[in-house]
Design a protein around this motif. Structure first.
Motif, PDB file in Angstrom:
ATOM      1  N   LEU A  32       3.898  -2.575 -29.544  1.00 52.23           N
ATOM      2  CA  LEU A  32       4.047  -1.777 -28.529  1.00 52.23           C
ATOM      3  C   LEU A  32       5.400  -1.344 -28.075  1.00 52.23           C
ATOM      4  O   LEU A  32       5.787  -0.604 -27.262  1.00 52.23           O
ATOM      5  CB  LEU A  32       3.380  -2.408 -27.015  1.00 52.23           C
ATOM      6  N   LYS A 121      11.167   7.018 -20.255  1.00 53.16           N
ATOM      7  CA  LYS A 121      10.452   6.662 -21.236  1.00 53.16           C
ATOM      8  C   LYS A 121       9.281   5.515 -20.981  1.00 53.16           C
ATOM      9  O   LYS A 121       8.137   5.533 -21.637  1.00 53.16           O
ATOM     10  CB  LYS A 121      11.413   6.161 -22.501  1.00 53.16           C
ATOM     11  N   THR A 124       6.364   6.968 -19.083  1.00 52.85           N
ATOM     12  CA  THR A 124       5.343   7.737 -20.077  1.00 52.85           C
ATOM     13  C   THR A 124       4.694   6.578 -20.810  1.00 52.85           C
ATOM     14  O   THR A 124       3.488   6.600 -21.066  1.00 52.85           O
ATOM     15  CB  THR A 124       6.313   8.412 -21.096  1.00 52.85           C
ATOM     16  N   LYS A 125       5.278   5.382 -21.463  1.00 53.49           N
ATOM     17  CA  LYS A 125       4.483   4.348 -22.257  1.00 53.49           C
ATOM     18  C   LYS A 125       3.467   3.733 -21.200  1.00 53.49           C
ATOM     19  O   LYS A 125       2.207   3.705 -21.771  1.00 53.49           O
ATOM     20  CB  LYS A 125       5.652   3.227 -22.543  1.00 53.49           C
ATOM     21  N   ASN A 128       0.488   6.414 -20.502  1.00 52.67           N
ATOM     22  CA  ASN A 128      -0.229   6.356 -21.803  1.00 52.67           C
ATOM     23  C   ASN A 128      -1.287   5.031 -22.245  1.00 52.67           C
ATOM     24  O   ASN A 128      -2.390   5.184 -22.492  1.00 52.67           O
ATOM     25  CB  ASN A 128       0.744   6.551 -22.950  1.00 52.67           C
ATOM     26  N   HIS A 129      -0.685   3.876 -21.970  1.00 55.37           N
ATOM     27  CA  HIS A 129      -1.410   2.731 -22.029  1.00 55.37           C
ATOM     28  C   HIS A 129      -2.425   2.812 -20.960  1.00 55.37           C
ATOM     29  O   HIS A 129      -3.677   2.211 -21.472  1.00 55.37           O
ATOM     30  CB  HIS A 129      -0.441   1.367 -21.857  1.00 55.37           C
TER      31      HIS A 129
END
Length: 141
Positions: A32, A121, A124-125, A128-129
């Protein structure tokens, strides 16, 4: 669920693991690209969290840990560590003006400053997760 996680408590650990899943393995963390946020500075909080934060004179800061079924927002007050445990189906995140992210769970919320690219960032991660792993129906809970 806002809880004090300063001391080892098997029952509390079991409750947290039930709500947001067990921590990722080292291999999953590597895949990840990390599961923890950089240091986040709190600009505003709900009454329950604010009452804990004003007990000391330190700068209000927190960090976020991604889990398989949710997130854990940790912050310190005095010598205690508190965690706001949020499963994905109760997590709401808003991006406001001036790079402020708002993290909500029921009546609890935190607003944190996203003043660096690393923080943006990370969010954003996280989003998305959440999109990939949030339950899609009531049976998935």
């Amino acid at each position: 669920m806002l809880v004090n996680v300063s001391y080892s408590n098997k029952e509390l650990t079991r409750k947290i693991d039930t709500e947001v899943g067990k921590p990722f393995t080292l291999k999953e963390r590597w895949a990840l690209g990390g599961i923890g946020s950089p240091r986040l500075f709190i600009t505003e909080a709900s009454l329950g969290i604010r009452n804990l934060l004003i007990l000391d004179n330190n700068r209000d800061q927190c960090n976020v840990e991604i889990r398989p079924k949710g997130i854990i927002v940790r912050f310190r007050s005095l010598l205690e560590t508190y965690a706001l445990v949020i499963p994905y189906y109760k997590l709401t995140i808003y991006k406001g003006d001036l790079g402020i992210y708002s993290i909500y769970r029921d009546q609890h919320f935190l607003k944190v400053k996203a003043d660096t690219k690393a923080v943006q960032k990370f969010f954003t991660k996280l989003l998305n997760h959440k999109a990939d792993n949030a339950p899609t129906s009531i049976e998935d809970l």
